[in-house]
Design an enzyme around this catalytic site. Structure first.
Site, PDB file in Angstrom:
ATOM      1  CE1 TYR A 139      23.608  48.704 -32.235  1.00 58.64           C
ATOM      2  CE2 TYR A 139      23.761  47.150 -34.156  1.00 58.64           C
ATOM      3  CZ  TYR A 139      24.195  48.226 -33.200  1.00 58.64           C
ATOM      4  OH  TYR A 139      25.672  48.339 -33.077  1.00 58.64           O
TER       5      TYR A 139
ATOM      6  CG  PHE B 216      30.206  56.187 -34.529  1.00 51.24           C
ATOM      7  CD1 PHE B 216      28.526  55.911 -35.158  1.00 51.24           C
ATOM      8  CD2 PHE B 216      30.299  56.453 -33.752  1.00 51.24           C
ATOM      9  CE1 PHE B 216      27.375  55.693 -34.226  1.00 51.24           C
ATOM     10  CE2 PHE B 216      29.123  57.084 -32.119  1.00 51.24           C
ATOM     11  CZ  PHE B 216      27.906  56.707 -32.759  1.00 51.24           C
ATOM     12  N   PRO B 217      32.082  55.311 -38.742  1.00 54.20           N
ATOM     13  CG  PRO B 217      32.060  53.493 -41.263  1.00 54.20           C
ATOM     14  CD  PRO B 217      31.452  53.877 -39.460  1.00 54.20           C
ATOM     15  CG  LEU B 218      30.473  56.852 -43.206  1.00 52.09           C
ATOM     16  CD1 LEU B 218      28.461  56.695 -44.065  1.00 52.09           C
ATOM     17  CD2 LEU B 218      30.970  57.625 -44.675  1.00 52.09           C
ATOM     18  N   GLY B 219      31.688  59.102 -38.929  1.00 51.23           N
ATOM     19  CA  GLY B 219      31.000  60.300 -38.071  1.00 51.23           C
ATOM     20  C   GLY B 219      30.398  60.101 -37.544  1.00 51.23           C
ATOM     21  N   GLY B 220      29.580  59.032 -37.808  1.00 47.17           N
ATOM     22  CA  GLY B 220      28.463  59.024 -36.729  1.00 47.17           C
ATOM     23  C   GLY B 220      27.179  60.269 -36.576  1.00 47.17           C
ATOM     24  CG  PHE B 221      27.313  62.010 -33.689  1.00 49.08           C
ATOM     25  CD1 PHE B 221      25.832  61.369 -32.875  1.00 49.08           C
ATOM     26  CD2 PHE B 221      27.931  61.432 -33.159  1.00 49.08           C
ATOM     27  CE1 PHE B 221      25.805  60.865 -31.884  1.00 49.08           C
ATOM     28  CE2 PHE B 221      27.989  60.599 -32.173  1.00 49.08           C
ATOM     29  CZ  PHE B 221      27.031  60.195 -31.563  1.00 49.08           C
TER      30      PHE B 221
HETATM   31  N1  LIG Z   1      30.470  48.908 -31.101  1.00 52.82           N
HETATM   32  C1  LIG Z   1      29.794  49.852 -31.211  1.00 52.82           C
HETATM   33  O1  LIG Z   1      29.206  50.504 -30.052  1.00 52.82           O
HETATM   34  C2  LIG Z   1      28.782  50.444 -32.394  1.00 52.82           C
HETATM   35  C3  LIG Z   1      28.247  52.414 -31.986  1.00 52.82           C
HETATM   36  C4  LIG Z   1      27.936  52.898 -33.323  1.00 52.82           C
HETATM   37  C5  LIG Z   1      27.618  51.748 -34.162  1.00 52.82           C
HETATM   38  N2  LIG Z   1      27.768  50.776 -34.746  1.00 52.82           N
HETATM   39  C6  LIG Z   1      27.920  49.494 -35.944  1.00 52.82           C
HETATM   40  O2  LIG Z   1      28.901  50.869 -36.892  1.00 52.82           O
HETATM   41  C7  LIG Z   1      27.812  50.882 -37.962  1.00 52.82           C
HETATM   42  C8  LIG Z   1      28.196  51.930 -38.790  1.00 52.82           C
HETATM   43  O3  LIG Z   1      28.026  52.999 -37.498  1.00 52.82           O
HETATM   44  P1  LIG Z   1      26.927  54.082 -37.599  1.00 52.82           P
HETATM   45  O4  LIG Z   1      25.825  53.323 -38.798  1.00 52.82           O
HETATM   46  O5  LIG Z   1      26.289  54.592 -36.558  1.00 52.82           O
HETATM   47  O6  LIG Z   1      27.808  55.672 -38.267  1.00 52.82           O
HETATM   48  P2  LIG Z   1      28.065  56.111 -40.008  1.00 52.82           P
HETATM   49  O7  LIG Z   1      28.526  54.981 -40.752  1.00 52.82           O
HETATM   50  O8  LIG Z   1      29.989  56.612 -39.441  1.00 52.82           O
HETATM   51  O9  LIG Z   1      27.345  57.054 -40.316  1.00 52.82           O
HETATM   52  C9  LIG Z   1      25.506  56.816 -40.062  1.00 52.82           C
HETATM   53  C10 LIG Z   1      24.933  58.277 -40.624  1.00 52.82           C
HETATM   54  O10 LIG Z   1      25.552  58.857 -42.274  1.00 52.82           O
HETATM   55  C11 LIG Z   1      24.510  58.863 -42.771  1.00 52.82           C
HETATM   56  N3  LIG Z   1      25.194  58.572 -44.564  1.00 52.82           N
HETATM   57  C12 LIG Z   1      25.262  56.879 -44.539  1.00 52.82           C
HETATM   58  N4  LIG Z   1      25.662  57.398 -45.579  1.00 52.82           N
HETATM   59  C13 LIG Z   1      25.756  58.750 -46.420  1.00 52.82           C
HETATM   60  C14 LIG Z   1      26.444  59.439 -47.232  1.00 52.82           C
HETATM   61  N5  LIG Z   1      27.082  58.351 -48.395  1.00 52.82           N
HETATM   62  N6  LIG Z   1      26.078  60.456 -47.599  1.00 52.82           N
HETATM   63  C15 LIG Z   1      25.505  61.394 -46.341  1.00 52.82           C
HETATM   64  N7  LIG Z   1      24.598  60.439 -45.504  1.00 52.82           N
HETATM   65  C16 LIG Z   1      25.380  58.977 -45.021  1.00 52.82           C
HETATM   66  C17 LIG Z   1      23.761  57.905 -42.290  1.00 52.82           C
HETATM   67  O11 LIG Z   1      21.847  58.066 -42.631  1.00 52.82           O
HETATM   68  P3  LIG Z   1      20.840  57.710 -43.852  1.00 52.82           P
HETATM   69  O12 LIG Z   1      20.515  56.515 -43.334  1.00 52.82           O
HETATM   70  O13 LIG Z   1      20.058  59.572 -43.807  1.00 52.82           O
HETATM   71  O14 LIG Z   1      22.132  57.325 -44.853  1.00 52.82           O
HETATM   72  C18 LIG Z   1      23.459  57.808 -40.708  1.00 52.82           C
HETATM   73  O15 LIG Z   1      22.689  59.253 -40.817  1.00 52.82           O
HETATM   74  C19 LIG Z   1      26.510  50.939 -37.000  1.00 52.82           C
HETATM   75  O16 LIG Z   1      25.657  50.575 -38.529  1.00 52.82           O
HETATM   76  C20 LIG Z   1      26.412  49.544 -36.697  1.00 52.82           C
HETATM   77  O17 LIG Z   1      26.191  48.419 -36.659  1.00 52.82           O
HETATM   78  C21 LIG Z   1      28.506  50.122 -33.361  1.00 52.82           C
END
Ligand SMILES: NC(=O)c1ccc[n+]([C@@H]2O[C@H](COP(=O)([O-])OP(=O)(O)OC[C@H]3O[C@@H](n4cnc5c(N)ncnc54)[C@H](OP(=O)(O)O)[C@@H]3O)[C@@H](O)[C@H]2O)c1
Length: 286
Positions: free
Chosen positions: A61, A213-218
């Site tokens: 990352y 991607f607990p918040l959908g990721g995209f």
């Molecule tokens: N094992 C794997 O293959 C894998 C793959 C992906 C991710 N991960 C891990 O999982 C973690 C979580 O996944 P993720 O960060 O990719 O996706 P996520 O938590 O589903 O979503 C993050 C996205 O949502 C936005 N967001 C977060 N909080 C928000 C809110 N309250 N309101 C509106 N938008 C919001 C963030 O943008 P802002 O920055 O603008 O808030 C970011 O674009 C990662 O950080 C990583 O550590 C692991």
């Protein structure tokens, strides 16, 4: 955060079920422009202040010279005794690649674990996942040879607990036959529940499940049901997504990612949102 919201990882490591994903700290778009490092460090410090003791990261990352591990080290060292840093190895990403381009060979995993140790300034990593597959799991792929390398590093004391990421139930079983698995990290959110068989194994064997991607990721999913539940509680859709995961099972550990201080506050407050059985039934209805 509710103080009872913990899971005993691998039976012996107390980990907050509300965690933090560090992937978005160096850059909110993978391979996109670097975020502001001061904000990244402030977000990390605030997450810990709010009770998070589980930070999810990886050496792959980064954006240019800005790395998630570097920000964690700068922001949080000296580490609190109870801090649990989870990292992942497996994907190969060169310095100029916007995304991982493939998978490491077994022989490359030890140096990758050592790189995480170095970047984080640790002698031992609390939790290391073997991350396999591409965007989704690769069901035909054996994880055995690579997992064995991590199992040896665990025996040597460089790793405390092992996990697997982006795996099928069969791959989890293959890994478990070689060494204890304390956590699984697969893609999952309340709008696209899956992994029923694998979750059954996790429940039976007391293996934590940290959905990525607990918040959908995209982008935050636009879902009328979730918006309705949020409105009933005066909460937001991201908060319902996170509270819904936490309510599914005590083994769910959430690791929402953000580089925004305001989103961090909003997400962390979801640990205090208690959904009713009516809400949960509505979330889970087809
Ligand atoms: N094992 C794997 O293959 C894998 C793959 C992906 C991710 N991960 C891990 O999982 C973690 C979580 O996944 P993720 O960060 O990719 O996706 P996520 O938590 O589903 O979503 C993050 C996205 O949502 C936005 N967001 C977060 N909080 C928000 C809110 N309250 N309101 C509106 N938008 C919001 C963030 O943008 P802002 O920055 O603008 O808030 C970011 O674009 C990662 O950080 C990583 O550590 C692991």
């Amino acid at each position: 955060m509710n103080t009872n919201e913990f899971w005993m990882l691998g039976g012996d490591l107390k980990i907050s079920r509300m965690g933090f994903g560090a992937m978005r700290l160096p850059s909110s778009e993978r391979g996109g422009p670097a975020n502001d490092p001061d904000t990244g460090r402030a977000v990390l410090r605030r997450a810990v202040e709010l009770g998070v003791n589980h930070i999810d990261t990886a050496a792959f990352y980064f954006s240019g010279d800005l790395t998630a591990n570097g920000l964690i080290s700068e922001a949080l060292r000296p580490y609190r005794d109870d801090l649990v840093i989870a990292t992942k190895v497996g994907p190969r990403r060169g310095r100029h690649d916007p995304m991982p381009t493939g998978h490491m060979e077994p022989a490359e995993l030890r140096p990758e674990v050592e790189r995480n140790l170095r970047e984080l300034g640790l002698d031992r990593l609390d939790l290391v996942y073997l991350r396999v597959g591409g965007l989704g799991p690769a069901p035909d792929e054996s994880v055995g040879e690579r997992f064995e390398v991590l199992a040896r590093l665990r025996e040597e004391g460089l790793i405390r607990h092992l996990g697997v990421s982006n795996v099928t139930a069969a791959q989890l079983e293959e890994a478990r036959a070689l060494a204890p698995v304390a956590a699984v990290q697969n893609r999952f959110d309340v709008t696209m529940p899956q992994d029923t068989e694998l979750l059954g194994v996790c429940e039976r064997e007391e293996i934590a499940y940290a959905p990525f991607f607990p918040l959908g990721g995209f982008g935050i999913p636009e879902d009328e049901r979730i918006a309705r539940i949020a409105a009933r509680h005066g909460a937001t859709v991201p908060q319902v997504l996170l509270a819904g995961l936490l309510a599914l099972s005590p083994l769910m550990l959430v690791i929402p990612g953000t580089s925004s201080p305001a989103h961090l506050e909003e997400n962390m407050a979801a640990a205090g949102l208690k959904l009713t059985s009516e809400d949960l039934a509505e979330l889970q209805s087809p």
